[in-house]
Design an enzyme around this catalytic site. Structure first.
Site, PDB file in Angstrom:
ATOM      1  N   ASP A 158       0.866  -1.184   0.000  1.00 46.20           N
ATOM      2  CA  ASP A 158       0.000   0.000   0.000  1.00 46.20           C
ATOM      3  C   ASP A 158       0.902   1.234   0.000  1.00 46.20           C
ATOM      4  O   ASP A 158       2.108   1.127   0.267  1.00 46.20           O
ATOM      5  CB  ASP A 158      -0.934   0.017   1.223  1.00 46.20           C
ATOM      6  CG  ASP A 158      -0.177   0.040   2.531  1.00 46.20           C
ATOM      7  OD1 ASP A 158       0.796  -0.741   2.667  1.00 46.20           O
ATOM      8  OD2 ASP A 158      -0.519   0.842   3.427  1.00 46.20           O
ATOM      9  N   GLU A 193      -0.039  -0.732   5.858  1.00 48.77           N
ATOM     10  CA  GLU A 193       1.072  -0.169   6.615  1.00 48.77           C
ATOM     11  C   GLU A 193       0.947   1.338   6.768  1.00 48.77           C
ATOM     12  O   GLU A 193       1.168   1.899   7.838  1.00 48.77           O
ATOM     13  CB  GLU A 193       2.406  -0.531   5.949  1.00 48.77           C
ATOM     14  CG  GLU A 193       3.619  -0.400   6.856  1.00 48.77           C
ATOM     15  CD  GLU A 193       4.259   0.984   6.881  1.00 48.77           C
ATOM     16  OE1 GLU A 193       5.080   1.243   7.766  1.00 48.77           O
ATOM     17  OE2 GLU A 193       3.935   1.841   6.013  1.00 48.77           O
TER      18      GLU A 193
END
Lengths: 515, 515
Positions: free
Chosen positions: B129, B194
């Protein structure tokens, strides 16, 4: 220079009231009785008028309600015209909102009634706009429906300031209704933007000081409160307010406390040290020289404090404060009225939200203000603050940039309680309430008194009729029926007292000092 | 306890790659040459893969883009499957947004490739991500179109963290393509949250510590940067972060500085004094005992500092800071890595807007944090902070209420640079880059290393391949072609090095100390 009344002087209606016997000081008692009886008998009418005014949502803060302010100004103008006054609604143009929208400013009403050069001329200032109010804010009654509960008249504007404006008008009206001549010339200045900063007023005063105000002897403002719930008061001073910004700038962007914490001089650390240097834990301001010009308390003024009605416990309870810095009434009032104070309001540019953000802010601006008292000079105060902060900052060896500014400086105001004007008001109060008023000051800054005094160079009296618990600006604002009706009487009694001052009003020196 | 891989152990595809001669240490040079040549020849393919990944707007911060994160997870899973890995996409359920909306969490990918109990097992952690990015934020190129300019590959996620994840995969892929057996078992843990706080990861690690992680020898994280633009680095420590709230409460409502200024103990005055007591102008923390447990710098570590490539002037220029508290490289790095620092972030509850508001805030909360280092114990730090603040506060004789809390406490992390793991990584770097890496720490807190170490009780290495100027989280994020391709090589070389560690990895003690 515009001079709105220039033309009107030739066309105004001359008051031709019969001059009754009994206006002399010795027989004023019977006259007063007649006046007071009339006022008591017409309580319902006076309250009906107030109800009508309160019903107008003349909130000057919210632009969407500006038309209601306009409607309120028209109502007030009609009311003065009904008294027989000449009324000039002065158009002040428009102002621009932050969103770019232009809104018309409400006119300022300049009215006059009576023009005998032998009589003293008193100018009454008041405002008929109000603070915002909504039922859901916590009002027990509809804020725009004047509602009487247990002798209190609840409604927005009841005490701030529609009630006192009407009380003054009621008093004049009483003389007219009783066909009593009043050896006083009246002027009125009524605005509709007070709660939004009196936009346009200062300019108008400047323009009118040689015209409308030229023959005014003094100005009465009834836009504050007593210190007590029961005991009347006259206000003779307010503190000034010098607002300061102290800015510390490091780099040009906020930094991460992990990558820079421990290796840089953090601007917020510098600012915290600067702010911490201002006042010691006892409330004493640490800026060298700041107390040098503070007027010493005279024995006469100290005596005034002894009789003042002030309930420390109640003040504590109302504010939620557990303990004051001082325990005696005198010490508290002295520190609110006669000594400067310094308060820190906050910091711009630092993290202020709930939660955590581990940022090192790049530029922070501390905001604090000093309520200054006579005879502290604003420019000296500014210099003392700057020097002190620069001195503290220099000891930190910080590479950051310091900037100190004073974006706002309002001077304190103080009047002489021995002025015949104050003595007249005192006698009127004694007549109506049966006791001497408290002579009080206000710890906060009421620019309007200072503004009128500075520009017009006329003496000003602050003559409140609302009690300490009136809740100005708050939910459930009220004026008690007692204060409204006795307030009407006290203004009427005041007219009689000042009519006796012919000749005395010009004897004292100009009210303008350096403070 | 869920154990996602329990069933898979019986069905996973066994890797049957031919074991080539030439895996011994003495002949690794020829093998390396073959591998590096392959990687050089396939640069375009590797960049094409990165372009494909960067094109997915897998922004985990903006809920509206969650489906793109999901698509990215599927892409990453296919990529691992194409390597021959067994892949389990673990569903983590959903999370609730502040507005009440429920959003599905992206799965965490657990992958494994090779299961020979004779081989060391290395687990690679990465995330696919990204932070939000919009062209109009100041990007010179479209953030989601990987664009090469002057040898740099610009695009969101190019260095954080899609590039390093692909570099690792490319390295494994190279062995497969060359049909080289790798005497290493691989595990992969790839997440998609994250940048939004790794929601659900900690719980998964707890659940998997006896299952997926049971046979893992160590964990590699490549999610940070070198200290230099040119010189490679290995990271062996990060500071912790103990965040504090210090609340001072006066009454229950904000007060007017005119009516209360000078007679009350202002909560913000107390808070400013408390904050000012924390750090002296030289940056030294004033909390008694705070330095007591700080690990002394060993001669060995001091030597590491001498060779570290770190440009003070560049660091200053990038941050806009005019002057650091220290002038030497060693002192600066020591104060970022080995000593605790304290930063003040801001104040909640005070006036923070532009302009002036002469309020005395009723309740204010100061926010500060301490970046702590080994072997400072969080509970001791908390106690020291509380005691210090209470002590300073008690001297002020303030009637206000003080409350100190530590809403967040993240421990520091430090690894042993003499661990065979670090030595292996160092040799791989020397082979590929021709020089020893800098052994660096990070002044900020990277919870992921600490999280993996604490829960799995496995040793962790932080093995960055991005250069200092990669612009993580910023506009124009990039990875240079050089770093991406040499990073692929260094991981391949690392595989060869760790394959030699058989037997050594179990010899050292558990990595978990009190820090």
């Amino acid at each position: 220079m515009l001079c709105y009344f220039r033309g009107l002087y030739t066309v105004h209606l001359t008051l031709e009231l019969p001059f009754k016997e009994g206006m002399s000081s010795s027989s004023s008692s019977a006259l007063e009785t007649e006046i007071f009886q009339y006022i008591d008998l017409h309580q319902s009418d006076f309250i009906k008028d107030l109800k009508e005014w309160v019903a107008v949502e003349s909130d000057s803060v919210q632009p969407v309600l500006r038309k209601e302010v306009m409607r309120m100004m028209a109502l007030a103008a009609s009311k003065l015209e009904a008294l027989g006054a000449t009324v000039n609604s002065v158009n002040l143009g428009s102002h621009q909102l932050p969103d770019g929208q232009h809104l018309p400013l409400p006119p300022v009403i300049l009215g006059e009634l009576g023009k005998d050069p032998q009589n003293p001329t008193v100018c009454f200032y008041g405002h008929v706009d109000v603070q915002p109010a909504r039922r859901e804010d916590g009002w027990k009654t509809d804020p725009y429906t004047l509602t009487e509960i247990d002798g209190n008249l609840y409604g927005r504007g009841s005490t701030d300031n529609k009630g006192p404006v009407l009380a003054w008008i009621n008093a004049v009206e009483t003389f007219r209704a009783l066909k009593l001549a009043i050896p006083v010339n009246f002027k009125f200045i009524i605005e509709g933007m007070e709660e939004a900063g009196s936009l346009g007023l200062e300019k108008l005063l400047e323009e009118e000081k040689q015209c409308f105000f030229s023959d005014v002897d003094f100005i009465v403002i009834s836009d504050n409160l007593w210190l007590s719930k029961k005991k009347p008061a006259l206000t003779y001073g307010t503190r000034g307010n010098a607002c300061f910004f102290v800015e510390v700038e490091g780099g040009d962007k906020d930094l991460h406390s992990g990558t820079f914490g421990g290796i840089i001089h953090e601007p917020l650390m510098d600012l915290v040290a600067l702010l911490d240097s201002l006042v010691d834990p006892t409330g004493h301001i640490q800026i060298p020289g700041i107390y040098d010009s503070v007027a010493a308390l005279t024995e006469e003024e100290r005596k005034l404090y002894e009789s003042i009605e002030y309930d420390i416990e109640e003040h504590k309870n109302n504010s939620g404060v557990k303990k004051f810095l001082y325990s005696s009434k005198e010490e508290i009032l002295l520190h609110l009225w006669c000594y400067p104070s310094l308060s820190i309001h906050g910091i711009e540019g630092a993290f202020h939200e709930p939660g955590i953000k581990t940022v090192i802010p790049a530029k922070v601006i501390g905001k604090f203000s000093i309520r200054q008292v006579p005879y502290m000079d604003l420019s000296v105060v500014k210099q003392q603050v700057e020097e002190h902060l620069k001195n503290v900052f220099s000891k930190r060896n910080s590479p950051n940039k310091l900037k100190v500014s004073m974006p706002l400086g309002a001077k304190p105001w103080v009047a002489d309680v021995n002025d015949p004007l104050y003595k007249a008001a005192r006698r009127a109060i004694k007549t109506v309430f049966g006791e001497d008023p408290d002579f009080i000051r206000d710890g906060s800054t009421i620019p309007i008194a200072r503004l009128f005094q500075s520009i017009t160079q006329k003496r000003v009296i602050m003559f409140p009729i609302g009690a300490a618990d009136a809740g100005e600006h708050s939910q459930n604002e009220k004026i008690s029926r007692h204060n409204y009706i006795e307030g009407t009487k006290v203004f009427a009694a005041f007219f009689l007292e000042i009519s006796k001052l012919r000749g005395q009003l010009h004897e004292t020196s100009s009210p303008e000092t350096n403070n």
